[in-house]
Motif scaffolding. Structure first.
Motif, PDB file in Angstrom:
ATOM      1  N   THR A  69      59.833  76.147  26.990  1.00 64.50           N
ATOM      2  CA  THR A  69      60.702  77.055  26.223  1.00 64.50           C
ATOM      3  C   THR A  69      61.058  76.399  24.891  1.00 64.50           C
ATOM      4  N   ALA A  70      60.024  76.130  24.099  1.00 68.87           N
ATOM      5  CA  ALA A  70      60.202  75.400  22.845  1.00 68.87           C
ATOM      6  C   ALA A  70      61.140  76.117  21.877  1.00 68.87           C
ATOM      7  N   TRP A  71      61.181  77.439  21.930  1.00 67.41           N
ATOM      8  CA  TRP A  71      62.037  78.177  21.000  1.00 67.41           C
ATOM      9  C   TRP A  71      63.520  77.831  21.201  1.00 67.41           C
ATOM     10  N   ASP A 123      57.946  65.332  19.190  1.00 67.90           N
ATOM     11  CA  ASP A 123      58.180  66.737  19.520  1.00 67.90           C
ATOM     12  C   ASP A 123      58.548  67.502  18.257  1.00 67.90           C
ATOM     13  N   ILE A 124      57.987  68.674  18.103  1.00 72.23           N
ATOM     14  CA  ILE A 124      58.320  69.534  16.963  1.00 72.23           C
ATOM     15  C   ILE A 124      59.615  70.277  17.256  1.00 72.23           C
ATOM     16  N   VAL A 169      53.670  71.975  20.836  1.00 71.84           N
ATOM     17  CA  VAL A 169      54.761  71.636  19.927  1.00 71.84           C
ATOM     18  C   VAL A 169      54.988  70.128  19.920  1.00 71.84           C
ATOM     19  N   TRP A 170      53.912  69.375  19.835  1.00 75.31           N
ATOM     20  CA  TRP A 170      53.986  67.929  19.708  1.00 75.31           C
ATOM     21  C   TRP A 170      52.723  67.427  19.031  1.00 75.31           C
ATOM     22  N   PHE A 171      52.806  66.210  18.495  1.00 72.44           N
ATOM     23  CA  PHE A 171      51.635  65.586  17.895  1.00 72.44           C
ATOM     24  C   PHE A 171      51.745  64.070  18.059  1.00 72.44           C
ATOM     25  N   ARG A 172      50.647  63.368  17.776  1.00 74.07           N
ATOM     26  CA  ARG A 172      50.570  61.932  18.019  1.00 74.07           C
ATOM     27  C   ARG A 172      51.041  61.125  16.801  1.00 74.07           C
ATOM     28  N   HIS A 173      51.468  59.898  17.073  1.00 77.34           N
ATOM     29  CA  HIS A 173      51.771  58.978  15.982  1.00 77.34           C
ATOM     30  C   HIS A 173      50.521  58.739  15.136  1.00 77.34           C
ATOM     31  N   THR A 192      57.989  83.052  22.074  1.00 74.88           N
ATOM     32  CA  THR A 192      58.231  82.509  23.411  1.00 74.88           C
ATOM     33  C   THR A 192      56.964  82.004  24.099  1.00 74.88           C
ATOM     34  N   SER A 193      55.805  82.314  23.547  1.00 73.85           N
ATOM     35  CA  SER A 193      54.551  81.874  24.175  1.00 73.85           C
ATOM     36  C   SER A 193      54.057  80.540  23.623  1.00 73.85           C
ATOM     37  N   LEU A 194      54.578  80.111  22.482  1.00 75.86           N
ATOM     38  CA  LEU A 194      54.123  78.868  21.872  1.00 75.86           C
ATOM     39  C   LEU A 194      54.565  77.671  22.713  1.00 75.86           C
ATOM     40  N   GLY A 195      53.609  76.852  23.130  1.00 72.50           N
ATOM     41  CA  GLY A 195      53.917  75.674  23.931  1.00 72.50           C
ATOM     42  C   GLY A 195      54.444  75.985  25.312  1.00 72.50           C
TER      43      GLY A 195
END
Length: 215
Positions: A69-71, A123-124, A169-173, A192-195
């Motif tokens: 639930t990234a939103w 985390d974004i 909704v995340w990325f690497r160093h 609501t569907s993102l991540g």
């Protein structure tokens, strides 16, 4: 959950965890704020039983990213920044303690945060600025662009990393160190569907090999 349980059970479990996290932000203190403050003086700027002024709480709003639930992370982060980190004498809601509070603000305003110690991923959240450029010592730049970002447009609609659309909704160093561009398209309603799928959740297991995300 991701390896042993069925997707239905995982989904149900994540929903319960998200509901419990929602309750943290609205749970009564069970006593007057004066009684609470006398016993827990470091727990300031309370929202339910979440303390914005106490460093161990800083990663809690980002946990929604790990529950599909990234939103809700995006909504909560913007509310916290707007409410407690203003350009006034009351602009820091608790003890600074080695820069933890300021680091939370700087990272969160840029739009990401290092949630799990020892795992080099970010985390974004919900960027305040429409563009941030990080100049690296290796001569490269990492650029975060938040299209249409504003007070109302706090929800991430889509994510593109180096021109490729990703459903996470995340990325690497390593994505920072290697230079590149993270593009977020922002809007005023939640995506609501993102991540939301278990496959797209940020890595958080003790079995993760950190070097896989740092090179």
């Amino acid at each position: 959950c991701l390896s042993d349980w069925s997707s239905d059970v995982c989904s149900s479990d994540l929903e319960k965890a998200a509901a419990n996290l929602d309750q943290v932000f609205r749970e009564s203190l069970g006593r007057s704020k004066y009684e609470f403050q006398a016993r827990f003086p470091d727990s300031t700027s309370m929202i339910g039983q979440f303390s914005m002024g106490n460093e161990p709480s800083l990663a809690i709003p980002y946990i929604y990213n790990r529950l599909g639930t990234a939103w809700k992370t995006q909504k909560r982060i913007r509310m916290l920044l707007d409410s407690f980190f203003t350009d006034t004498l009351q602009g820091i809601p608790g003890d600074e303690d080695g820069g933890g509070m300021s680091a939370f603000v700087v990272f969160s305003m840029m739009g990401f945060y290092p949630v799990t110690p020892g795992i080099p991923t970010y985390d974004i959240g919900s960027p305040v600025f429409d563009k941030v450029t990080i100049h690296l010592r290796n001569g490269k730049d990492f650029v975060l662009v938040a299209h249409h970002a504003s007070h109302d447009n706090k929800y991430v609609q889509s994510v593109r990393l180096n021109g490729m659309t990703v459903d996470r909704v995340w990325f690497r160093h390593a994505d920072i160190v290697n230079g590149g561009t993270l593009e977020l398209t922002m809007g005023d309603t939640p995506n609501t569907s993102l991540g939301a799928t278990t496959a797209s959740l940020p890595p958080a297991s003790i079995d993760v090999r950190p070097e896989a995300y740092s090179k």
